[in-house]
Design an enzyme around this catalytic site. Structure first.
Site, PDB file in Angstrom:
ATOM      1  CG  HIS A 184      -0.433   0.157   2.510  1.00  0.00           C
ATOM      2  ND1 HIS A 184       0.230  -0.855   3.156  1.00  0.00           N
ATOM      3  CD2 HIS A 184      -0.407   1.210   3.361  1.00  0.00           C
ATOM      4  CE1 HIS A 184       0.625  -0.432   4.341  1.00  0.00           C
ATOM      5  NE2 HIS A 184       0.258   0.823   4.494  1.00  0.00           N
ATOM      6  CG  ASP A 185       2.293   3.402   2.967  1.00  0.00           C
ATOM      7  OD1 ASP A 185       1.361   3.997   2.391  1.00  0.00           O
ATOM      8  OD2 ASP A 185       2.416   3.359   4.206  1.00  0.00           O
ATOM      9  CE  LYS A 188       4.120   6.875   3.287  1.00  0.00           C
ATOM     10  NZ  LYS A 188       3.875   6.504   4.677  1.00  0.00           N
ATOM     11  CG  HIS A 237      -3.654   3.360   1.431  1.00  0.00           C
ATOM     12  ND1 HIS A 237      -2.925   3.469   0.270  1.00  0.00           N
ATOM     13  CD2 HIS A 237      -2.858   3.857   2.410  1.00  0.00           C
ATOM     14  CE1 HIS A 237      -1.749   4.003   0.526  1.00  0.00           C
ATOM     15  NE2 HIS A 237      -1.685   4.257   1.827  1.00  0.00           N
ATOM     16  CG  HIS A 238      -3.654   7.810   2.762  1.00  0.00           C
ATOM     17  ND1 HIS A 238      -3.498   7.826   4.133  1.00  0.00           N
ATOM     18  CD2 HIS A 238      -2.519   7.255   2.265  1.00  0.00           C
ATOM     19  CE1 HIS A 238      -2.315   7.304   4.446  1.00  0.00           C
ATOM     20  NE2 HIS A 238      -1.707   6.940   3.325  1.00  0.00           N
ATOM     21  CG  ASP A 266      -2.044   2.816   6.869  1.00  0.00           C
ATOM     22  OD1 ASP A 266      -0.984   2.419   7.354  1.00  0.00           O
ATOM     23  OD2 ASP A 266      -2.118   3.731   6.025  1.00  0.00           O
TER      24      ASP A 266
HETATM   25 FE   LIG Z   1      -0.137   5.334   2.938  1.00  0.00          FE
END
Ligand SMILES: [Fe+2]
Length: 323
Positions: A184-185, A188, A237-238, A266
């Site tokens: 999911h991240d 980054k 997801h945010h 999360d």
């Molecule tokens: Fe995230």
């Protein structure tokens, strides 16, 4: 050189198939019955199996199921060689996991074509697994850059998988959720460590950059067909239930279910993890905080209720340890 396992209880049949395969440039391993076939399969590198169905003792259906079970998630093609052409036998063959059938007496050219096409499928599958593994490894490696997020995606993956199976969704959906948790991240990876590790508040520009990890993550995973199903979870997801999240400002049930699930897990993981500005919160306290904020508009309230119902007893009984 592809390596083929041929199993038939009649030695003359084995010799015939072996001769055809050797001529084709395959490496051949033969067995007259199931147990020695399984032994060869475990101890040798085998790319594909051709199994006779009618054998005394363990028949081809059962042997096929055993080989598939041993292969686990790896694609291992099996062709059943059968005199049975009836529908019932075909269904039984498919149930045992067979990828193709060939009728006896068989046409050598047809058998070779089927083998080559399954081998091609296998090599494509392996390439795909390889690419997927690289991305999954990158996700873990990326997190290790920051001591405060180390292990975050693995924990989110595990808990999201548990939650999805608690909700009664299928095994396949559970696996997809776990993959989404790991990735999911991943976006980054495009952010500098100075921004990721910055202890103080972010500038507007930095904050906008961080928000982009959602769409960047989607871009990274998009080329892989096997990741298609999890793209909405990564991108959204945010999002917030009340529509004030990012990147799309989706509201309520318009937010994909997997993204709504990830959003809860999360936050929970962030709460129980150590941060530069505070120590670890207990799981019970994190659940209290989430419950207190349940109507603040961040999460799907119904989903959150299920999450609390799953977590409360685990935390109370001490069956849930985190971090
Ligand atoms: Fe995230």
């Amino acid at each position: 050189m592809p390596s083929i396992l041929v199993v038939d209880d009649v030695p003359s049949n084995l010799e015939l198939i072996e001769a055809i395969f050797l001529k084709e440039g395959f490496k051949v391993h033969t067995a007259l019955e199931a147990d020695s076939a399984v032994e060869t399969f475990i101890n040798t590198h085998i790319d594909l199996a051709v199994l006779d169905v009618m054998m005394p003792g363990t028949d081809g259906f059962e042997l096929c199921a055993r080989l598939k079970k041993i292969s686990g998630n790896n694609f291992f093609p099996v062709i059943l060689l059968t005199a049975l052409t009836d529908r019932k036998s075909r269904i039984k063959g498919l149930e045992s996991g067979a990828d193709d059938f060939i009728s006896k007496p068989f046409d050598a050219t047809e058998l070779i074509i089927k083998i080559k096409s399954l081998l091609k499928l296998k090599s494509l599958q392996e390439e795909l697994d390889h690419s997927e593994n690289i991305i999954l490894t990158l996700a873990i490696a990326m997190e290790a850059r920051d001591p405060y997020t180390k292990g975050h995606s693995s924990r989110v993956s595990k808990l999201a998988g548990d939650f999805v199976s608690y909700l009664g969704l299928s095994e396949r959906e559970t696996e997809e959720m776990k993959k989404a948790g790991i990735l999911h991240d991943i976006g980054k990876i495009c952010l500098s460590t100075s921004v990721l590790r910055k202890p103080g508040p972010l500038t507007q520009e930095e904050s906008d950059m961080v928000k982009k990890h959602t769409v960047l993550g989607e871009e990274i995973c998009k080329p892989l067909i096997s990741m298609r199903k999890i793209l909405p979870a990564i991108r959204n997801h945010h999002e917030r239930w009340d529509g004030t999240g990012f990147p799309d400002g989706l509201t309520g049930n318009d937010i994909p279910l997997t993204a709504r699930i990830l959003s809860i897990i999360d936050t929970f993981d962030a709460m129980v993890s150590v941060r530069p500005y505070r120590g670890r919160r207990s799981s019970a306290l994190a659940l209290d905080n989430i419950e207190a904020e349940q109507f603040d508009g961040q999460w799907d309230p119904e989903l959150l209720k299920y999450f609390l119902n799953m977590m409360r007893p685990l935390v109370m009984k001490g069956h849930f340890s985190y971090g």
